[in-house]
Design an enzyme around this catalytic site. Sequence first.
Site, PDB file in Angstrom:
ATOM      1  N   GLY A  80      -0.818   0.005   0.479  1.00 23.25           N
ATOM      2  CA  GLY A  80      -1.731  -0.277  -0.626  1.00 23.25           C
ATOM      3  C   GLY A  80      -3.193  -0.085  -0.287  1.00 23.25           C
ATOM      4  N   GLU A  99       5.492  -7.813   2.808  1.00 19.96           N
ATOM      5  CA  GLU A  99       4.964  -8.771   1.832  1.00 19.96           C
ATOM      6  C   GLU A  99       5.875  -9.990   1.670  1.00 19.96           C
ATOM      7  OE1 GLU A  99       4.301  -5.937  -1.323  1.00 19.96           O
ATOM      8  OE2 GLU A  99       2.745  -4.996  -0.102  1.00 19.96           O
ATOM      9  N   HIS A 158      10.459  -6.632   3.944  1.00 19.72           N
ATOM     10  CA  HIS A 158       9.168  -6.032   3.568  1.00 19.72           C
ATOM     11  C   HIS A 158       8.033  -6.896   4.101  1.00 19.72           C
ATOM     12  CE1 HIS A 158       5.853  -4.421   1.300  1.00 19.72           C
ATOM     13  NE2 HIS A 158       6.592  -3.373   1.063  1.00 19.72           N
ATOM     14  N   ASN A 189       9.326   1.047  -4.768  1.00 20.32           N
ATOM     15  CA  ASN A 189       9.249  -0.418  -4.762  1.00 20.32           C
ATOM     16  C   ASN A 189       8.158  -0.809  -5.757  1.00 20.32           C
ATOM     17  OD1 ASN A 189       8.951  -3.112  -4.239  1.00 20.32           O
ATOM     18  ND2 ASN A 189       8.211  -2.861  -2.127  1.00 20.32           N
ATOM     19  N   TRP A 190       8.597  -1.325  -6.894  1.00 22.97           N
ATOM     20  CA  TRP A 190       7.632  -1.634  -7.966  1.00 22.97           C
ATOM     21  C   TRP A 190       6.840  -2.911  -7.684  1.00 22.97           C
ATOM     22  CZ3 TRP A 190      10.788  -0.626 -13.146  1.00 22.97           C
ATOM     23  CH2 TRP A 190      11.144   0.724 -13.194  1.00 22.97           C
ATOM     24  N   LYS A 191       7.276  -3.667  -6.685  1.00 22.34           N
ATOM     25  CA  LYS A 191       6.606  -4.936  -6.345  1.00 22.34           C
ATOM     26  C   LYS A 191       6.464  -5.792  -7.612  1.00 22.34           C
ATOM     27  CE  LYS A 191       4.579  -2.631  -2.429  1.00 22.34           C
ATOM     28  NZ  LYS A 191       3.519  -2.524  -1.457  1.00 22.34           N
ATOM     29  N   GLY A 250       5.155   2.549  -3.001  1.00 19.49           N
ATOM     30  CA  GLY A 250       4.665   1.436  -3.813  1.00 19.49           C
ATOM     31  C   GLY A 250       3.886   1.954  -5.015  1.00 19.49           C
ATOM     32  N   GLY A 251       2.568   1.977  -4.887  1.00 17.37           N
ATOM     33  CA  GLY A 251       1.684   2.309  -6.020  1.00 17.37           C
ATOM     34  C   GLY A 251       2.056   3.584  -6.752  1.00 17.37           C
ATOM     35  N   GLU A 270       6.973   0.887   7.751  1.00 16.94           N
ATOM     36  CA  GLU A 270       5.804   0.677   6.906  1.00 16.94           C
ATOM     37  C   GLU A 270       4.707  -0.023   7.710  1.00 16.94           C
ATOM     38  OE1 GLU A 270       6.917   0.759   2.467  1.00 16.94           O
ATOM     39  OE2 GLU A 270       6.976  -1.311   3.129  1.00 16.94           O
TER      40      GLU A 270
HETATM   41  P1  13P Z   1       1.979   1.664  -1.253  1.00 21.61           P
HETATM   42  O1  13P Z   1       2.725   2.976  -1.464  1.00 21.61           O
HETATM   43  O2  13P Z   1       1.358   1.135  -2.492  1.00 21.61           O
HETATM   44  O3  13P Z   1       1.064   1.745  -0.088  1.00 21.61           O
HETATM   45  O4  13P Z   1       3.118   0.600  -0.857  1.00 21.61           O
HETATM   46  C1  13P Z   1       4.026   0.898   0.127  1.00 21.61           C
HETATM   47  C2  13P Z   1       5.061  -0.149   0.172  1.00 21.61           C
HETATM   48  O5  13P Z   1       4.801  -1.271   0.582  1.00 21.61           O
HETATM   49  C3  13P Z   1       6.406   0.192  -0.322  1.00 21.61           C
HETATM   50  O6  13P Z   1       7.309  -0.830  -0.052  1.00 21.61           O
END
Ligand code: 13P
Length: 266
Positions: free
Chosen positions: A188, A98, A96, A10-12, A249-250, A182
Amino acid sequence: MARKPFIAGNWKMNKTIDEGIALVNELKILVGDVADVDVAVCPTFVALAKVGDAIKGSNIMLGGQDTFWKESGAWTRQIAPSMLKDAGCQWVIVGHSETRGRFGTVDAELESVLSYFGESDTTVNMKAKAAFAAGMTPIIACGELLAEREAGQTDQVIVGQMKIDLAGFTKEQAMKMVIAYEPVWAIGTGKVCDSDEADRVCGLIRGVVKDMYGADVADAVRIQYGGSVKPDNAVELLGKPNIDGALVGGAALKSNDFAAIIKAAK
Ligand code: 13P
């Protein structure tokens, strides 16, 4: 039943179109020969079509980061499921943390309330159904807040989310759906959930699926863990019986790290 591991990035809100294309071109070299793990990237909406072109013919699949549940109309800002499908998406993340939240008054100046824009379990469910109707498969995310965990409410929160998020699918759809556990406090932050605890919660989710759709669906459904997954903790997490993959994510923003996580799932 052996479930095929599924690693999704997930590149956000990261990567321009050119940066996204460069990243998947590197990934094609690093993981192009991986056949026993499903791999997907979820770029921003504006990069989907071009990144989708760049991965055509490869083993890397495309996913959206969110969808609206309506198919068309006067919905400024929104993206319909059929539009994501048209851009090449097979997958779409819904729910998600977020994008999720509790409706209510928000003070947009306050960083701490930014995560409270968004949606309810009912809209997550509507988005998942709309994704299926458009020919995609939803990755349905759930997770508890730190305050909920500290209050001993984790199981109740997760079961409550899942019962609504997963309601009303056909059995065939339920077999295909992917769930991502999650924990919000692990996203993050570098604070990965203890692997035994992540496995326990994923098992709890599998139990909810069993109650809703039967043992055969619970046995087939893939449950990812997400939250600070890195190359150095991936083997341990992905080795757990109830964890069938990762939503990253990251670490999905660097080709070498993402490739190492994919290889850890093999
Ligand atoms: P991180 O791997 O950056 O903690 O993010 C996880 C995430 O929210 C994937 O959707």
